[in-house]
Design an enzyme around this catalytic site. Structure first.
Site, mmCIF file in Angstrom:
data_model
loop_
_atom_site.group_PDB
_atom_site.id
_atom_site.type_symbol
_atom_site.label_atom_id
_atom_site.label_comp_id
_atom_site.label_asym_id
_atom_site.label_seq_id
_atom_site.Cartn_x
_atom_site.Cartn_y
_atom_site.Cartn_z
ATOM 1 N N TYR A 135 3.297 9.583 -0.462
ATOM 2 C CA TYR A 135 4.382 8.961 0.308
ATOM 3 C C TYR A 135 5.758 9.153 -0.339
ATOM 4 C CZ TYR A 135 0.355 6.447 2.379
ATOM 5 O OH TYR A 135 -0.837 6.113 2.951
ATOM 6 N N LYS A 160 -2.669 5.905 -4.553
ATOM 7 C CA LYS A 160 -3.792 6.811 -4.269
ATOM 8 C C LYS A 160 -3.548 8.175 -4.912
ATOM 9 C CE LYS A 160 -3.729 4.702 0.375
ATOM 10 N NZ LYS A 160 -2.300 4.561 0.726
ATOM 11 N N ASP A 220 0.832 -1.201 0.000
ATOM 12 C CA ASP A 220 0.000 0.000 0.000
ATOM 13 C C ASP A 220 0.865 1.249 0.000
ATOM 14 O OD1 ASP A 220 -2.862 1.187 0.554
ATOM 15 O OD2 ASP A 220 -1.480 2.252 1.888
ATOM 16 N N HIS A 223 -7.615 9.416 -2.024
ATOM 17 C CA HIS A 223 -6.984 9.397 -0.705
ATOM 18 C C HIS A 223 -7.894 9.994 0.385
ATOM 19 C CE1 HIS A 223 -2.602 9.129 0.928
ATOM 20 N NE2 HIS A 223 -3.447 8.931 1.910
HETATM 21 P P1 NAD Z 1 0.739 1.392 11.861
HETATM 22 O O1 NAD Z 1 -0.408 1.353 12.804
HETATM 23 O O2 NAD Z 1 0.854 0.341 10.826
HETATM 24 O O3 NAD Z 1 2.032 1.434 12.782
HETATM 25 C C1 NAD Z 1 3.321 1.315 12.248
HETATM 26 C C2 NAD Z 1 4.350 1.430 13.365
HETATM 27 O O4 NAD Z 1 4.058 0.497 14.408
HETATM 28 C C3 NAD Z 1 5.758 1.072 12.894
HETATM 29 O O5 NAD Z 1 6.402 2.210 12.353
HETATM 30 C C4 NAD Z 1 6.410 0.583 14.174
HETATM 31 O O6 NAD Z 1 6.835 1.680 14.945
HETATM 32 C C5 NAD Z 1 5.254 -0.097 14.888
HETATM 33 N N1 NAD Z 1 5.186 -1.551 14.633
HETATM 34 C C6 NAD Z 1 4.749 -2.171 13.487
HETATM 35 N N2 NAD Z 1 4.764 -3.501 13.651
HETATM 36 C C7 NAD Z 1 5.211 -3.744 14.893
HETATM 37 C C8 NAD Z 1 5.441 -4.923 15.638
HETATM 38 N N3 NAD Z 1 5.177 -6.125 15.132
HETATM 39 N N4 NAD Z 1 5.922 -4.793 16.898
HETATM 40 C C9 NAD Z 1 6.173 -3.583 17.447
HETATM 41 N N5 NAD Z 1 5.957 -2.424 16.786
HETATM 42 C C10 NAD Z 1 5.487 -2.507 15.526
HETATM 43 O O7 NAD Z 1 0.771 2.875 11.221
HETATM 44 P P2 NAD Z 1 0.763 3.522 9.765
HETATM 45 O O8 NAD Z 1 2.022 3.283 9.034
HETATM 46 O O9 NAD Z 1 0.355 4.920 9.936
HETATM 47 O O10 NAD Z 1 -0.428 2.748 9.001
HETATM 48 C C11 NAD Z 1 -0.196 1.618 8.186
HETATM 49 C C12 NAD Z 1 -0.365 1.960 6.720
HETATM 50 O O11 NAD Z 1 -1.680 2.460 6.465
HETATM 51 C C13 NAD Z 1 0.542 3.092 6.236
HETATM 52 O O12 NAD Z 1 1.879 2.685 6.097
HETATM 53 C C14 NAD Z 1 -0.143 3.460 4.957
HETATM 54 O O13 NAD Z 1 0.169 2.514 3.940
HETATM 55 C C15 NAD Z 1 -1.607 3.364 5.367
HETATM 56 N N6 NAD Z 1 -2.174 4.667 5.780
HETATM 57 C C16 NAD Z 1 -3.152 5.224 5.012
HETATM 58 C C17 NAD Z 1 -3.726 6.434 5.361
HETATM 59 C C18 NAD Z 1 -4.810 7.009 4.510
HETATM 60 O O14 NAD Z 1 -5.188 8.178 4.713
HETATM 61 N N7 NAD Z 1 -5.353 6.276 3.562
HETATM 62 C C19 NAD Z 1 -3.291 7.108 6.516
HETATM 63 C C20 NAD Z 1 -2.297 6.524 7.295
HETATM 64 C C21 NAD Z 1 -1.759 5.297 6.930
#
Ligand code: NAD
Length: 275
Positions: free
Chosen positions: A51, A76, A46, A109
């Site tokens: 990004y 997106k 994704d 988005h």
């Molecule tokens: P997330 O909730 O996936 O958290 C990621 C963070 O959690 C990592 O950087 C790390 O610090 C921690 N983490 C991940 N796996 C772990 C594990 N197994 N153990 C311990 N810590 C861990 O947050 P995110 O990146 O904001 O969201 C995921 C994805 O969603 C994004 O990368 C993006 O692709 C998407 N996203 C989309 C939108 C949108 O508006 N459409 C907004 C935000 C994110």
């Protein structure tokens, strides 16, 4: 199994777990993360034009020997590119950076006020040309979906929204299921900020899993596609290793009860966000 996929309303299959790459740096960081993910069994990535890492995503795909048809690539259109012509141009630029002939899923988005319906017409055109195998939206509330569907030729196949145990979105999930729209969870792990929550720790200990795995399994058992982000190999592996256990109904209810209707990201109805 890890190869099970959600079936979208047009028949396209989408992996239940994908790798999120928001804030993974373009170049080595995102390329290495995707290599580890593909080795661990991920097939879905994704990204977004926002990004700034579509080129790296494309390079990782090009360097991998996973067949293109097994991959599921999402990108997106960003808010400042919305509108019919602008979106068509933004899509061309994304495909170019990705080095792909098609994406599997193209999303709006955010529901930019006054713009998202024209943007949707561009996505319908892209879909009809076969350049996106599925199209959808992100950050749409029920009222945005109702407004869009009223005029759309094609119903969105996916709605990607903030979704985690502090924001369980039960009404939106029910509505999307009724409409045949697949809900997809962004920020599913709340950036790691909820792993100490005693209920999650207790359920994790009981199943010999981590809190992250408990949350991601809760997504699956709720019928929600999920895209955790990590750039660390062992966490990338951990986040897709959720197919060898099952949460009980009681576990599911207890996790859902952690809801506080609390957003971490922007409220899609906040006009300030679009300024
Ligand atoms: P997330 O909730 O996936 O958290 C990621 C963070 O959690 C990592 O950087 C790390 O610090 C921690 N983490 C991940 N796996 C772990 C594990 N197994 N153990 C311990 N810590 C861990 O947050 P995110 O990146 O904001 O969201 C995921 C994805 O969603 C994004 O990368 C993006 O692709 C998407 N996203 C989309 C939108 C949108 O508006 N459409 C907004 C935000 C994110």
């Amino acid at each position: 199994s890890v190869h099970d996929r959600a079936v979208l309303h047009n028949g396209v299959q989408m992996p239940w777990v994908g790798l999120g790459v928001y804030k993974a740096e373009d170049g080595d960081e995102v390329i290495q993360s995707i290599k580890w993910a593909l080795d661990a069994g991920y097939r879905s990535i994704d990204t977004a034009s926002l990004y700034n890492n579509e080129a790296g995503v494309g390079q990782a795909i090009a360097e991998s020997d996973v067949p293109r048809e097994d991959l599921f690539i999402t990108t997106k259109v960003w808010n400042s590119d919305q509108g019919f012509d602008e979106t068509l141009a933004a899509f061309d630029a994304s495909l170019e950076r990705l080095g792909l002939e098609y994406v599997d899923l193209y999303l709006i988005h955010w529901p930019v006020p006054g713009k998202y319906k024209e943007t949707w017409k561009a996505l319908e055109k892209i879909y009809n040309e076969g350049r996106a195998k599925a199209i959808g939206v992100s950050n749409f509330k029920q009222h945005h979906l109702e407004d869009l569907i009223a005029d759309a030729e094609i119903k969105p196949m996916v709605n990607q929204v903030e979704y985690h145990p502090r924001l369980t979105q039960e009404d939106l999930l029910t509505y999307c299921k009724q409409q045949g729209i697949q809900l997809e969870a962004w920020r599913p792990l709340l950036k790691g900020e909820i792993f100490e929550e005693p209920t999650l720790v207790e359920i994790a200990d009981k199943h010999n899993k981590t809190a992250a795995q408990i949350i991601l399994r809760w997504d699956l058992q709720n019928g929600v596609v999920t895209i955790p982000k990590s750039i660390t190999q062992h966490r990338i592996e951990e986040n897709i290793d959720i197919y060898d256990f099952e949460l009980t109904n009681e576990d599911m209810t207890r996790i859902s009860a952690l809801n506080q209707d609390k957003r971490n990201g922007a409220d899609p109805d906040d006009p300030e966000f679009y300024k």
